[in-house]
Structures are given as C-alpha cells and as structure tokens.
Design an enzyme around this catalytic site. Structure first.
Site, short mmCIF file in Angstrom:
data_model
loop_
_atom_site.label_atom_id
_atom_site.label_comp_id
_atom_site.label_asym_id
_atom_site.label_seq_id
_atom_site.Cartn_x
_atom_site.Cartn_y
_atom_site.Cartn_z
N HIS A 62 0.91 -1.19 0.01
CA HIS A 62 0.15 0.14 0.06
C HIS A 62 0.94 1.04 0.00
CE1 HIS A 62 0.94 -0.62 4.46
NE2 HIS A 62 0.16 0.73 4.40
N HIS A 64 1.42 3.83 2.10
CA HIS A 64 1.96 4.59 3.12
C HIS A 64 3.31 4.58 3.25
CE1 HIS A 64 -2.21 4.21 5.77
NE2 HIS A 64 -1.95 5.45 5.09
N ASP A 66 6.19 4.30 4.84
CA ASP A 66 7.03 3.44 5.37
C ASP A 66 6.95 2.11 4.84
OD1 ASP A 66 4.46 3.23 6.54
OD2 ASP A 66 4.83 1.70 8.10
N HIS A 67 6.13 1.79 3.77
CA HIS A 67 6.02 0.64 2.95
C HIS A 67 6.60 0.91 1.34
CE1 HIS A 67 3.89 -1.91 5.80
NE2 HIS A 67 3.41 -0.67 6.26
N ASP A 212 0.02 -3.76 6.91
CA ASP A 212 -0.93 -3.03 7.91
C ASP A 212 -2.65 -3.61 8.00
OD1 ASP A 212 1.41 -2.01 8.14
OD2 ASP A 212 0.89 0.05 7.89
N HIS A 270 6.14 -4.77 12.82
CA HIS A 270 5.50 -3.66 12.92
C HIS A 270 5.10 -2.89 14.02
CE1 HIS A 270 2.52 -0.35 11.00
NE2 HIS A 270 3.44 -0.51 9.99
#
Length: 315
Positions: A62, A64, A66-67, A212, A270
């Site tokens: 996805h 976001h 941090d990914h 997530d 995470h």
C-alpha cells in the site's frame, strides 16, 4: 530448494534508531522477490549481501510511506548499475502515476524495462507466476487500499531412487517417472511402475505476508495451512481501540488469525514505536499461538513444511 525470508525492516511508521521500515526479501531457488520497500531498503539489501541486480520483482502492499518510500532510490540505483533485465512491479492504484512523475521531475531514465501491474484489494486471487512460485493477493483492511501477498511454491517433481534404476533405462523414461507417470511400451505393457522407482516430492511450501490491516477474521480462509505467516502486530491489547481506529492489529489479534488459520509459524512485526521492548508483544501473541517469533531485522527464516521454522542470524 531454498525457500527463505530475510527480514530487512520490521518497524512501523515513526522512525526509531536501530529499526527500519517494512521490507522483506523472499528467496525461492534462484529467484528474489522484494516485499515492500520502506526507506533505506537498498542499504539493508547490501547489508544482507544481496546483489541488487538479482531482484526479479517487487511487491508493494500500500501507499503509506513506510512501505514504499525506498522504492524511488532503489529503482534509480538499478539504473545507475546498468541493469537491462526486465523488472516487474506490483502495487496499488496510484503507484503507476507516482513513479512516472518522480522520474519526470528528477530527469530519471531507466535503463531497463519496468513492468507495473496494479493490484486490487477488492479482488484477491492469482497475480503472478514464475518458474518456482505462484503469487496471489490477499484482502487486507486498512485506511488506504492495501493487499497482502501469498507465495506458493510450485509442485516439484518426484524424486528418483537412483539405486533402483536399471543401467539401460532411457532418459525419456526417467522424465516420465519424475512426472509421476508409469512407463509403458508401445503395446501398453508396463515397463516401470512409478512408485517402485520414485519418492513423492515434498509438499509445496507457502508464505503469507499481511502488512497493515485491521483485525479481519475473513482473512483466515485465504491463508489456511500456510507454513509461515507474517502479520503486523502494531499494538498490545490494552490499545485495541486505537488499533481499530487506525486500522491496525494487536499482537493478540495477529495470533488469533494464525491460530484459526492453522499456520505453521507466525512472524510478528510493525510494532509501534511506543514499545522499545518487543517481549510483551511476543508474550501476548504466544499466549494464543505458541509458535510465534519476532520478525527480527537481519534474521533469515527458512520456510519448511515442518511444525517449527528454522531461524538463523545472517549478521
């Protein structure tokens, strides 16, 4: 055949010294699959002694940061290294618009073909296949469109018992035996019965990556019986309301998913930056699903169809 996961980064969004954003490397035989690409992923790959040019495909769950914020630098570095081999990228809607704009604004011209395929969290199922694995998307529930990934090893050929083979057997007959067939002559007479000369292949291994996501029991049928599951465990149970509000899971919830799906082993990561000590999260998960381990950065997990996964540190 090798089937292992290297944990490159297992931290959450807020930066913490000694922790890195989400990223993992799955190695199956001679194929290397990058799963998520948080900031600094290319440095983590170098630390793990992985040659960047050996990456065959990249999977982004996805959008976001941090990914996937490490993706721009990695793709550029591959160009600087003179890569010409095709690279396959899978990710959510929007990534196919972001990358061309970044390349345009930075004047980046890739030296290799980059093939992008959009994922759809509302339509889980087959996504990609290679010589060694098939890849499926998994439905996750997050604040933005998000998919997990399920990697299944292709069924291997049967193993020949060489000590039982006659010296005069033809290569074509050996091939048929490996494929699980009996060997007949032109008149249909049995020459070699498969089970007399071969052993069944190991059960294909499977690894599920669930980044997530809100606690979502409907995920269970999609990952039932996998050898290993990575599932985010951002919070402890006392913050379950915050987990629900932010569309994340607790360690207890991750373990419940693993237990109900009957997986071989659970890897959790995470963790929120509010937890400098991972032991409470690990203990909470193990109380529900004992075969839980932390996805410690720098560790390599050999995924085997055994009750327990072997773990070794590659540092």
């Amino acid at each position: 055949m090798t089937f292992q996961v290297t944990i490159l980064g297992s931290g959450s969004a807020f930066p913490v010294m000694g922790s890195h954003p989400s990223s993992q490397l799955l190695t199956v035989g001679n194929e290397h699959f990058l799963i998520d690409c948080g900031e600094g992923t290319q440095y983590r790959l170098l630390e793990a002694h992985v040659r960047l040019g050996r990456l065959s495909s990249i999977f982004i769950t996805h959008l976001h940061g941090d990914h996937y914020f490490g993706l721009f630098g990695l793709l550029n570095t591959l160009s600087l290294g003179g890569r010409t081999k095709d690279l396959y990228l899978f990710g959510p809607r929007g990534l196919g618009e972001i990358l061309p704009e970044v390349f345009r604004q930075s004047g980046t011209q890739l030296t290799y073909p980059l093939h992008f395929q959009e994922t759809d969290p509302d339509r889980p199922g087959p996504l990609w296949s290679t010589a060694n694995v098939t890849v499926e998307t998994l439905p996750l529930r997050h604040r933005v469109p998000c998919t997990g990934f399920l990697f299944r090893e292709r069924k291997r050929l049967r193993s020949i018992q060489k000590d039982k083979l006659p010296d005069t057997i033809h290569y074509e007959h050996i091939r048929l035996l490996k494929e699980g067939q009996d060997v007949l002559d032109e008149r249909g007479t049995l020459l070699y019965k498969n089970e007399d000369y071969t052993l069944p292949p190991p059960r294909p291994r499977a690894y599920a990556y669930c980044s997530d996501t809100l606690y979502w029991p409907e995920l269970v049928p999609y990952i039932r019986g996998v050898d290993a599951l990575y599932h985010e465990a951002t919070f402890l149970t006392d913050l379950s309301e915050l987990a629900e509000k932010t569309f994340h899971s607790t360690a207890w919830q991750a373990a419940t998913i693993a237990r109900d799906a009957g997986v071989g082993q659970l890897l959790i990561g995470h963790l929120s930056s509010r937890y400098p000590d991972p032991q409470p999260s690990l203990a909470e998960a193990q109380a529900i699903f004992p075969n839980t381990v932390m996805a410690v950065e720098g560790q390599v997990f050999d995924i085997a169809n055994l009750p327990h996964t072997l773990v070794s540190d590659n540092k």
